[in-house]
Write a protein that holds these residues in place. Sequence first.
Motif, PDB file in Angstrom:
ATOM      1  N   TRP A   1      16.503  -7.789  -6.143  1.00 24.57           N
ATOM      2  CA  TRP A   1      16.547  -6.638  -5.232  1.00 24.57           C
ATOM      3  C   TRP A   1      17.985  -6.282  -4.893  1.00 24.57           C
ATOM      4  N   LEU A   2      18.841  -7.291  -4.768  1.00 29.05           N
ATOM      5  CA  LEU A   2      20.251  -7.025  -4.504  1.00 29.05           C
ATOM      6  C   LEU A   2      20.903  -6.326  -5.700  1.00 29.05           C
TER       7      LEU A   2
ATOM      8  N   TYR B   1      22.883  -1.316  -8.221  1.00 33.13           N
ATOM      9  CA  TYR B   1      22.738  -0.339  -9.307  1.00 33.13           C
ATOM     10  C   TYR B   1      22.425   1.052  -8.761  1.00 33.13           C
ATOM     11  N   PHE B   2      21.451   1.141  -7.853  1.00 35.46           N
ATOM     12  CA  PHE B   2      21.079   2.446  -7.309  1.00 35.46           C
ATOM     13  C   PHE B   2      22.174   3.024  -6.421  1.00 35.46           C
ATOM     14  N   LEU B   3      22.929   2.168  -5.738  1.00 34.97           N
ATOM     15  CA  LEU B   3      24.047   2.656  -4.934  1.00 34.97           C
ATOM     16  C   LEU B   3      25.134   3.256  -5.834  1.00 34.97           C
TER      17      LEU B   3
ATOM     18  N   PHE C   1      15.546   5.148  -3.480  1.00 31.99           N
ATOM     19  CA  PHE C   1      15.554   3.873  -4.202  1.00 31.99           C
ATOM     20  C   PHE C   1      16.562   2.895  -3.604  1.00 31.99           C
ATOM     21  N   VAL C   2      17.703   3.400  -3.163  1.00 33.17           N
ATOM     22  CA  VAL C   2      18.707   2.539  -2.520  1.00 33.17           C
ATOM     23  C   VAL C   2      18.124   1.926  -1.253  1.00 33.17           C
ATOM     24  N   ILE C   3      17.512   2.745  -0.442  1.00 28.83           N
ATOM     25  CA  ILE C   3      16.965   2.266   0.833  1.00 28.83           C
ATOM     26  C   ILE C   3      15.835   1.268   0.610  1.00 28.83           C
TER      27      ILE C   3
END
Length: 132
Positions: free
Chosen positions: A5-6, A11-13, A62-64
Amino acid sequence: PKNWWLLLFIYFLAALLAFGKRNGDWALLHSQKNIQLGQTRFSMLRYSSRRPDCVITLTALFVIVSYILFSLFRTDTFPFILSVIPVLLGISNYLRLTIKSSSVEMPEKLFIESWFFMIIVSIWALMMCFFS
């Protein structure tokens, strides 16, 4: 596992920052009348006017979600779930700045010039130091 998840969060950030820069390109090209849309970036020809905003919003979601899941799958869930609040505020501030401004060309400059974002990042960093 929590590490996945990290990694997804990071990646999404990074994708959110890249899409924000592309949205800045889009806004800059539309503000300048003497530049044709495909002259600087050929891929811009395929964009509709709402596409960059939709992609940025979806990536922010997705980031959240990935950060919330990272916080939930920790062994010490309660303190880290509180760190979701600054992340939500920071992402929403970035979305506001991205949609409002064409100066997203340099995200680091955008972050440094936004006093609200600097406060949110400071609060998040203090929470991480305190909880770890």
